[in-house]
Write an enzyme that holds these catalytic residues in place. Sequence first.
Site, PDB file in Angstrom:
ATOM      1  N   HIS A  49     -37.958  11.089  18.902  1.00  0.00           N
ATOM      2  CA  HIS A  49     -38.802  11.090  20.108  1.00  0.00           C
ATOM      3  C   HIS A  49     -38.080  11.675  21.328  1.00  0.00           C
ATOM      4  O   HIS A  49     -38.454  11.361  22.452  1.00  0.00           O
ATOM      5  CB  HIS A  49     -39.303   9.675  20.437  1.00  0.00           C
ATOM      6  N   CYS A  83     -45.881   1.326  24.460  1.00  0.00           N
ATOM      7  CA  CYS A  83     -46.403   2.612  24.923  1.00  0.00           C
ATOM      8  C   CYS A  83     -47.687   2.452  25.719  1.00  0.00           C
ATOM      9  O   CYS A  83     -47.929   3.190  26.679  1.00  0.00           O
ATOM     10  CB  CYS A  83     -46.643   3.536  23.734  1.00  0.00           C
ATOM     11  N   CYS A  84     -48.545   1.507  25.320  1.00  0.00           N
ATOM     12  CA  CYS A  84     -49.894   1.454  25.888  1.00  0.00           C
ATOM     13  C   CYS A  84     -49.956   0.964  27.333  1.00  0.00           C
ATOM     14  O   CYS A  84     -50.620   1.602  28.161  1.00  0.00           O
ATOM     15  CB  CYS A  84     -50.805   0.606  25.006  1.00  0.00           C
ATOM     16  N   GLU A  89     -51.353   4.513  11.804  1.00  0.00           N
ATOM     17  CA  GLU A  89     -52.124   4.545  13.062  1.00  0.00           C
ATOM     18  C   GLU A  89     -52.987   5.802  13.118  1.00  0.00           C
ATOM     19  O   GLU A  89     -53.046   6.494  14.125  1.00  0.00           O
ATOM     20  CB  GLU A  89     -51.160   4.511  14.253  1.00  0.00           C
TER      21      GLU A  89
END
Lengths: 628, 628
Positions: free
Chosen positions: A142, A396-397, A302
């Site tokens: 990432h 993350c959200c 996901e």
Amino acid sequence: MSDDAVVRPRPDAAVTLRPASGGRVEGGFWGARQRVNREVTIPLGGERIRESGAFTNLELAALERTGGAGGEHQGKVFADSDVYKWLEAVAWERGRAEDESLARSYDEAVRVVAAAQRPDGYLHTHTQLTGRPPYSDLASSHELYCAGHLMQAAVAGRRATGDATLLGVAARFADHLVKDLPGDALDGHPEVETGLAELYRETGVRPYLDLAARMITGRGHERLPLKGHHGPGIRQDRVPLRAATAVEGHAVRAMYLAAGAADVAAETSDRGLLDALERQWLDMVATRTYLTGGLGSVWYGEQFGGPHELAPETAYCETCAAIGSVQWSWRMLLATGAARYADLMERTLHNAVLPGISLAGDRFFYVNALRVRAGANPDDRRAAARGRQDWYGTACCPPNAMRLLSSLGHYLATRDDEGVQLHLYANGTIRAGDVLLEVETDYPWDGRVEIVVRETPDLPWTLALRIPAWADGTAGVNGEPANPGYHRVRRAWRPGDRVTLDLAVRPRLTAAVPRLDVARGHVAVERGPLVYCLEQVDHPGVIVDDLCLAGPDLRDGAPLPGLPAEVVPVLARGRAHAHREEDGGFPYRTATAPREPEHAGPVELTFVPYHTWANRGAGPMTIWAPMH
Amino acid sequence: MSDDAVVRPRPDAAVTLRPASGGRVEGGFWGARQRVNREVTIPLGGERIRESGAFTNLELAALERTGGAGGEHQGKVFADSDVYKWLEAVAWERGRAEDESLARSYDEAVRVVAAAQRPDGYLHTHTQLTGRPPYSDLASSHELYCAGHLMQAAVAGRRATGDATLLGVAARFADHLVKDLPGDALDGHPEVETGLAELYRETGVRPYLDLAARMITGRGHERLPLKGHHGPGIRQDRVPLRAATAVEGHAVRAMYLAAGAADVAAETSDRGLLDALERQWLDMVATRTYLTGGLGSVWYGEQFGGPHELAPETAYCETCAAIGSVQWSWRMLLATGAARYADLMERTLHNAVLPGISLAGDRFFYVNALRVRAGANPDDRRAAARGRQDWYGTACCPPNAMRLLSSLGHYLATRDDEGVQLHLYANGTIRAGDVLLEVETDYPWDGRVEIVVRETPDLPWTLALRIPAWADGTAGVNGEPANPGYHRVRRAWRPGDRVTLDLAVRPRLTAAVPRLDVARGHVAVERGPLVYCLEQVDHPGVIVDDLCLAGPDLRDGAPLPGLPAEVVPVLARGRAHAHREEDGGFPYRTATAPREPEHAGPVELTFVPYHTWANRGAGPMTIWAPMH
């Protein structure tokens, strides 16, 4: 109000619409959410991110860089991105209203980020603190994903506050990428593409765009290593984007990649790429989008499921995927001017982004189930039955929602040579060049939207108002019927002129097409842009699993205790199935002589907006109500 | 025919029924499957297991034990169990018909197993070859799981062939467990409990039973370490079995544990434990069992979902779970004599075990989906759309099916002081003490079952025939109506006496209870004990996803090319929905003015038995057909 768009195509970009100079939400539905975001969620998010060790990682990287002791990286490999998303939110907040405490938080965090950056521009604390060579494990690290979020935060900082400190950090990192990133390198998680494109838009440094374009073209050749049972589609590496006909794989990655591709298509006038994106977007909406706008029906990876595989109970609907969808649709709207993109944005914002945050702003859903059953398996990790959580190990959200809410004003309107287009209706003001509009509305609770022209040039121009697809046959502008799409009013405007839009917000029933098998025999309740649900708390004495509609009549209800007074519930006549444990309880019965289902008596059904669920305790919930 | 029951309660066990002395399947539906199992699946399984390295592991362990070089363990930690299950199948086959090649394979494999055993009795090649101390990682190591399968294979070998070599190996391992296993040790995967109980039944060594009983009581106190996101229920360690009201967690583990608990309850006359098992079984059937008898609706953890969470597309329905269900139900049937247990066995055997093996016996499903959609996500690991596989990396299911098919004759009938009970109907013979019955039938294709008394004592006795629940109102015995449950005929029998059972096997429609939301608006087709499905191959020019019934009339069809001639398809009038991509394709529409669904014209629907699907290529398939 500065010219602070989130997405700002260059003057030579191939776009149909350009962002308005600025939109400001004041009061009303979205104003309340912005206030909670600013006063509760962002401060709380800063604390949680600090507790997660993400700031410490940056401080340790700075120490190590300057010859200090360094230390062990904490949290996930993408921990840096939490800081960047939060910083982006704080930047937009400063653009909305300056405040000393916000400015201090911002400056301090930017200082920490800047200090962690290596002299050569590289910045990724997990790589730095573990001593791994940069770009050596891009499939999983990432690194570029974090870089993309840094770039977006930096552009926001520059546009919202005028401060270019973070922009300098981001540009130095981007320069490092341009110079040192291996020629065919791809990140396992797209995001840097859209970050690079916006950094190009802000700085004019063309190699940033070229790198983004190269990454868009380089994907889809199965070059990234596979992980576990995952196929290459999870990392968006199975089919080249220009050849793809459908979205696939990890939903957030698909959305971020598509947003970046739309940026590149606009800035390089790449019509073929734009066509491919339109095709994929249309297929996504037709076959892989929940009624809420939520995306992703397969927990494993996901990811998107097959076409019309949209079971409500196993919905993944990650909040980040909804945010990514809004970002992609906005870019498609700018490129094409087609109302369908704004329709999906509105649906997604109200029903797939907002449910991710509690009304109080302090608890979050990462996954958004559309049906929660009584008696869930206590060992089941699908956590909807447990309600929203304080925070997540993979966080993350929440900061993603923060930055979107803080910048929401920039998604309301656009302009073109003909005039101004309103896409989303929020109480507040819109600035588009020398036009200033005031919008007065209690939308989405009420369908009346008053637009008052406050400043205008003398020459005639066109005000275009989006009529949502759901308002087909019921919408009016100044008392005249208006069809879905953009209703245009061209006039030589004078300050004080008013336009009245009536979207006839009334409860309605919605059914799914036959291929959507899991919704067969069910209807959903919608009201304006809001999807509703049945929640256990409103139905004492029965369980939601047994409820069904007894008739098609819907009506607005009185405010419910425990929900804000402005929330309009929808009431309907219903029944509860008498659940029988006969026949040894085997739940399948011969149907050749069909038995009328037995009902335990009438029940008043109370539907509440889906985004308000699980604010009065968690429990069984469904957006699809059986018809009998 | 030897007295070779799979489960043989001790004389003092608290059971209502005892296994018949023997049952032999000859020809007919199950005879054909046994022939394929013996001639194709078992030889092929032996090869695949050899290729997997499981035999090599045993040879290496033997080498190492005798001072040789040893070597690296291949495959999964539970690889030994594949060998044991295959050995059990071969043992039962030798009991059915001796054959030199089978005997050689068996003796050779037993020799390899025996050679690998440590002098102290311990035997688990992964532990031996990695040098880890025995019983040091029981949560994950599957040491006792493998031991349980060894014990079952050893008992089968003794009962079916008379040879006690493997029984000696198993007993020495069991002695090691009794002596050296830490007092509160539990395996992450139950299985040894039922193995120990049967070993006790065969040998009379009481400490084996005591150890099994201790493990049954010891579970459910959250003592096993957790793995990943899994809760303690996955490993059957959240709630003590005596307190549990529902099955939960990993479905195979739940079934194996329950089977072992039923054994312990019978041998210790533990009524409280039996009551708890009955309660859990009833709840499982009422709320967590697919129409096929398949178990497990959550992929993550291969586990049970919440009550009525039984989505066909995401069905896990592991073949092993179905086999474990048959094992548990058989033990409950022995304990209680209640027909419901045999009803579920019949449903599960035909519709949840058999689909796991191709008709040719050479390809396998581990997971059994009940709906496969067109255009599945190519990245989705749910492999139903790819059809059965040659073998699996985790190859628990194929040899498990082999041993069950080989021993199927032992599940047909029981006896008690009153007489003989027939539970499953297969062409062949039943020996129960001095009674010998011949069963002539083409069941399940035809509902007529002739039972001929070939040998009988002079005193009257009762022949009890199970009338399945699905035959409610249509079954007859000797021309008289017969109700579900056991229809009893008491008589002083004479050789040559006949009883005719007519189960009126005709196609019928089946619907689900309202709580089973995903089946709302759908029906399934059943015919006798068989669940049917719609398969793509029989519907050229349309896709299965668009099909629906146009009326309730069903009729038997002619044989289909590519399926055995005896397979009876079921035909119905159907229609295909015209799939429209209008409205921007958004698959949700306002329903206040309902539009009749558009149909593209009539289609003859062809339903085939679910267990025969994916034998003519894989593709879209569904067991639930829309009603409109």
